[in-house]
Design a protein around this motif. Structure first.
Motif, PDB file in Angstrom:
ATOM      1  N   LEU A 125      15.474   2.559  97.049  1.00  0.00           N
ATOM      2  CA  LEU A 125      15.667   1.210  96.536  1.00  0.00           C
ATOM      3  C   LEU A 125      14.511   0.277  96.857  1.00  0.00           C
ATOM      4  N   PHE A 126      13.667   0.672  97.792  1.00  0.00           N
ATOM      5  CA  PHE A 126      12.697  -0.271  98.357  1.00  0.00           C
ATOM      6  C   PHE A 126      11.282  -0.141  97.815  1.00  0.00           C
ATOM      7  N   GLU A 127      11.075   0.752  96.887  1.00  0.00           N
ATOM      8  CA  GLU A 127       9.749   0.925  96.278  1.00  0.00           C
ATOM      9  C   GLU A 127       9.921   1.070  94.781  1.00  0.00           C
ATOM     10  N   MET A 128       9.439   0.081  94.025  1.00  0.00           N
ATOM     11  CA  MET A 128       9.657   0.071  92.578  1.00  0.00           C
ATOM     12  C   MET A 128       8.629   0.888  91.792  1.00  0.00           C
ATOM     13  N   ASP A 129       7.488   1.177  92.384  1.00  0.00           N
ATOM     14  CA  ASP A 129       6.419   1.861  91.643  1.00  0.00           C
ATOM     15  C   ASP A 129       6.850   3.167  90.969  1.00  0.00           C
ATOM     16  N   PRO A 130       7.716   3.989  91.607  1.00  0.00           N
ATOM     17  CA  PRO A 130       8.094   5.250  90.944  1.00  0.00           C
ATOM     18  C   PRO A 130       8.981   5.058  89.707  1.00  0.00           C
ATOM     19  N   TRP A 131       9.592   3.884  89.569  1.00  0.00           N
ATOM     20  CA  TRP A 131      10.614   3.703  88.533  1.00  0.00           C
ATOM     21  C   TRP A 131      10.017   2.967  87.336  1.00  0.00           C
ATOM     22  N   THR A 132       9.207   3.701  86.573  1.00  0.00           N
ATOM     23  CA  THR A 132       8.389   3.082  85.527  1.00  0.00           C
ATOM     24  C   THR A 132       9.151   2.777  84.243  1.00  0.00           C
ATOM     25  N   ILE A 133      10.353   3.316  84.093  1.00  0.00           N
ATOM     26  CA  ILE A 133      11.187   2.906  82.964  1.00  0.00           C
ATOM     27  C   ILE A 133      11.841   1.572  83.288  1.00  0.00           C
ATOM     28  N   LEU A 134      12.343   1.453  84.486  1.00  0.00           N
ATOM     29  CA  LEU A 134      13.038   0.247  84.914  1.00  0.00           C
ATOM     30  C   LEU A 134      12.120  -0.962  84.987  1.00  0.00           C
ATOM     31  N   GLU A 135      11.021  -0.845  85.697  1.00  0.00           N
ATOM     32  CA  GLU A 135      10.238  -2.023  86.070  1.00  0.00           C
ATOM     33  C   GLU A 135       8.752  -1.788  85.871  1.00  0.00           C
ATOM     34  N   LYS A 136       8.141  -2.675  85.146  1.00  0.00           N
ATOM     35  CA  LYS A 136       6.691  -2.675  84.987  1.00  0.00           C
ATOM     36  C   LYS A 136       6.221  -4.129  85.039  1.00  0.00           C
ATOM     37  N   PRO A 137       5.059  -4.369  85.615  1.00  0.00           N
ATOM     38  CA  PRO A 137       4.560  -5.754  85.607  1.00  0.00           C
ATOM     39  C   PRO A 137       4.212  -6.199  84.195  1.00  0.00           C
ATOM     40  N   LEU A 138       4.365  -7.494  83.953  1.00  0.00           N
ATOM     41  CA  LEU A 138       3.918  -8.035  82.682  1.00  0.00           C
ATOM     42  C   LEU A 138       2.421  -7.770  82.521  1.00  0.00           C
ATOM     43  N   PRO A 139       1.961  -7.494  81.296  1.00  0.00           N
ATOM     44  CA  PRO A 139       2.637  -7.712  80.000  1.00  0.00           C
ATOM     45  C   PRO A 139       3.326  -6.472  79.431  1.00  0.00           C
ATOM     46  N   ASP A 140       3.604  -5.449  80.265  1.00  0.00           N
ATOM     47  CA  ASP A 140       4.187  -4.207  79.763  1.00  0.00           C
ATOM     48  C   ASP A 140       5.679  -4.339  79.483  1.00  0.00           C
ATOM     49  N   LEU A 141       6.173  -3.383  78.731  1.00  0.00           N
ATOM     50  CA  LEU A 141       7.591  -3.283  78.402  1.00  0.00           C
ATOM     51  C   LEU A 141       8.303  -2.528  79.511  1.00  0.00           C
ATOM     52  N   CYS A 142       9.559  -2.881  79.777  1.00  0.00           N
ATOM     53  CA  CYS A 142      10.376  -2.115  80.731  1.00  0.00           C
ATOM     54  C   CYS A 142      11.843  -2.370  80.445  1.00  0.00           C
ATOM     55  N   ALA A 143      12.733  -1.566  81.036  1.00  0.00           N
ATOM     56  CA  ALA A 143      14.167  -1.655  80.752  1.00  0.00           C
ATOM     57  C   ALA A 143      14.743  -3.000  81.160  1.00  0.00           C
ATOM     58  N   ASP A 144      14.305  -3.523  82.292  1.00  0.00           N
ATOM     59  CA  ASP A 144      14.766  -4.834  82.744  1.00  0.00           C
ATOM     60  C   ASP A 144      14.498  -5.885  81.674  1.00  0.00           C
ATOM     61  N   ARG A 145      13.269  -5.935  81.191  1.00  0.00           N
ATOM     62  CA  ARG A 145      12.842  -6.919  80.203  1.00  0.00           C
ATOM     63  C   ARG A 145      13.560  -6.724  78.865  1.00  0.00           C
ATOM     64  N   VAL A 146      13.696  -5.461  78.461  1.00  0.00           N
ATOM     65  CA  VAL A 146      14.357  -5.174  77.186  1.00  0.00           C
ATOM     66  C   VAL A 146      15.827  -5.579  77.249  1.00  0.00           C
ATOM     67  N   ASP A 147      16.496  -5.247  78.355  1.00  0.00           N
ATOM     68  CA  ASP A 147      17.928  -5.535  78.419  1.00  0.00           C
ATOM     69  C   ASP A 147      18.210  -7.029  78.408  1.00  0.00           C
ATOM     70  N   TYR A 148      17.519  -7.808  79.242  1.00  0.00           N
ATOM     71  CA  TYR A 148      17.895  -9.231  79.263  1.00  0.00           C
ATOM     72  C   TYR A 148      17.535  -9.923  77.950  1.00  0.00           C
ATOM     73  N   THR A 149      16.499  -9.427  77.268  1.00  0.00           N
ATOM     74  CA  THR A 149      16.162 -10.011  75.965  1.00  0.00           C
ATOM     75  C   THR A 149      17.235  -9.685  74.929  1.00  0.00           C
ATOM     76  N   LEU A 150      17.567  -8.396  74.795  1.00  0.00           N
ATOM     77  CA  LEU A 150      18.583  -7.992  73.822  1.00  0.00           C
ATOM     78  C   LEU A 150      19.939  -8.602  74.149  1.00  0.00           C
ATOM     79  N   ARG A 151      20.302  -8.597  75.423  1.00  0.00           N
ATOM     80  CA  ARG A 151      21.637  -9.047  75.832  1.00  0.00           C
ATOM     81  C   ARG A 151      21.812 -10.551  75.578  1.00  0.00           C
ATOM     82  N   ASP A 152      20.866 -11.343  76.030  1.00  0.00           N
ATOM     83  CA  ASP A 152      20.974 -12.786  75.825  1.00  0.00           C
ATOM     84  C   ASP A 152      20.966 -13.129  74.337  1.00  0.00           C
ATOM     85  N   GLN A 153      20.039 -12.561  73.605  1.00  0.00           N
ATOM     86  CA  GLN A 153      19.914 -12.917  72.200  1.00  0.00           C
ATOM     87  C   GLN A 153      21.103 -12.425  71.377  1.00  0.00           C
TER      88      GLN A 153
END
Length: 328
Positions: A125-153
């Protein structure tokens, strides 16, 4: 089985079922994504719980490992009451207070024991680098970014389930990270993303509510009406503590946060000014089998990014027309 309004119904692993039932995850049912948004518009009411479960399911759909699904479920577990409003109250420009307390929240909960019982180490849980689907720094796409965009809209009526299916069908994984299969899909999503982080996040009513609530939270902490420990309660619990304090300064602000406020954006005559940290997106898109930044092959995305950057730089200036539109 678990059912999500935008992804459908799924059978999930037992470890995920047990983690969902932990107190820290259940607390997120009472923590709203948009901070003060639901207080000024009851329809702006998506919770961190919905987003956390949704991000987990999206990672699953994208072929993410059970470990990455676990991290996805827990990635927002340390968000405080009213989410990023606390960052404004604490004048934390990086908007990362929840990240600063993430390890502490995990360590002091039952989560490590649940993970251990199912053969997982809490260290995942304490190192995000291995989880490249979940989390990527901007400006890249990632699951976190996709979900909150789709969900809110989706909840706010900008798109429907067919639109969501279109985006999900046009996202693939290349070298472990999310990318769009077509330029068209990348353009449509980038446009949608800016409806989220510019049009919605910087909506004058949203800016008003979060500004007032950040002042309220600042006063509550300064006057010791609420403590930093209270920040890990649910929104309504903190709201009740503030309301019951009877402190005149706090009560005055409380009375100004409700759904009947009328505000407008006004560049020349305004009551307050707010800026958000820039959130620019330039997703990868597959062209001739290779991943490229979308802006390098799409003039539209380049223009969308320049327009968004200008808005983030300019900020939002809000004039209060009426603290209660029912006065008219």
């Amino acid at each position: 089985m678990i059912t999500d309004p935008i992804y459908g119904t799924f059978e999930i692993d037992l470890v995920l079922k047990e983690l969902i039932q932990t107190k820290p995850i259940q607390r997120l049912k009472g923590v709203h994504q948009g901070g003060a948004s639901y207080l000024v518009n009851p329809e702006w009411n998506v919770t961190r719980y919905e987003h956390s479960v949704g991000t987990m399911l999206l990672v699953r759909n994208m072929g993410g490992s059970i470990e990455e699904q676990i991290v996805a479920l827990l990635h927002d577990v340390s968000h405080t009451a009213f989410s990023h409003v606390v960052d404004f109250a604490l004048e934390n420009k990086n908007e990362d207070y929840h990240e600063q307390i993430y390890v502490k929240v995990i360590e002091e909960s039952e989560i490590p024991e649940v993970l251990h019982r199912h053969g997982f180490k809490k260290e995942i849980l304490f190192e995000m680098d291995p989880w490249t689907i979940l989390e990527k720094p901007l400006p890249d796409l990632c699951a976190d970014r996709v979900d909150y965009t789709l969900r809110d809209q989706f909840h706010y009526g900008t798109l429907d389930l067919d639109d969501i299916q279109y985006f999900l069908e046009n996202i693939t994984i290349q070298q472990g990270s999310m990318a769009f299969k077509s330029i068209e899909a990348a353009e449509k999503f980038t446009d949608l993303y800016y409806k989220e982080v510019v049009d919605f996040f910087m909506h004058p009513l949203n800016a008003y509510g979060n500004r007032k609530l950040s002042i309220l939270m600042y006063l509550g902490l300064k006057k010791k009406v609420i403590s930093e420990a209270d920040l890990l309660l649910q929104d309504e619990e903190v709201w009740c503590i503030l309301r019951e304090s009877k402190d005149p300064d706090i009560v005055q602000i409380l009375r100004q946060i409700h759904p009947h406020v009328e505000v407008v954006e006004d560049e020349k005559s305004y009551d307050f000014y707010m800026k958000h940290k820039p959130r620019l997106l330039d997703p990868k898109v597959i062209v001739d089998g290779k991943g490229q930044t979308a802006s390098s092959v799409s003039e539209k995305i380049d223009l969308l990014n320049k327009k968004a950057e200008e808005k983030f730089t300019r900020g939002v200036r809000v004039r209060v027309v009426s603290y209660d539109s029912r006065e008219k």
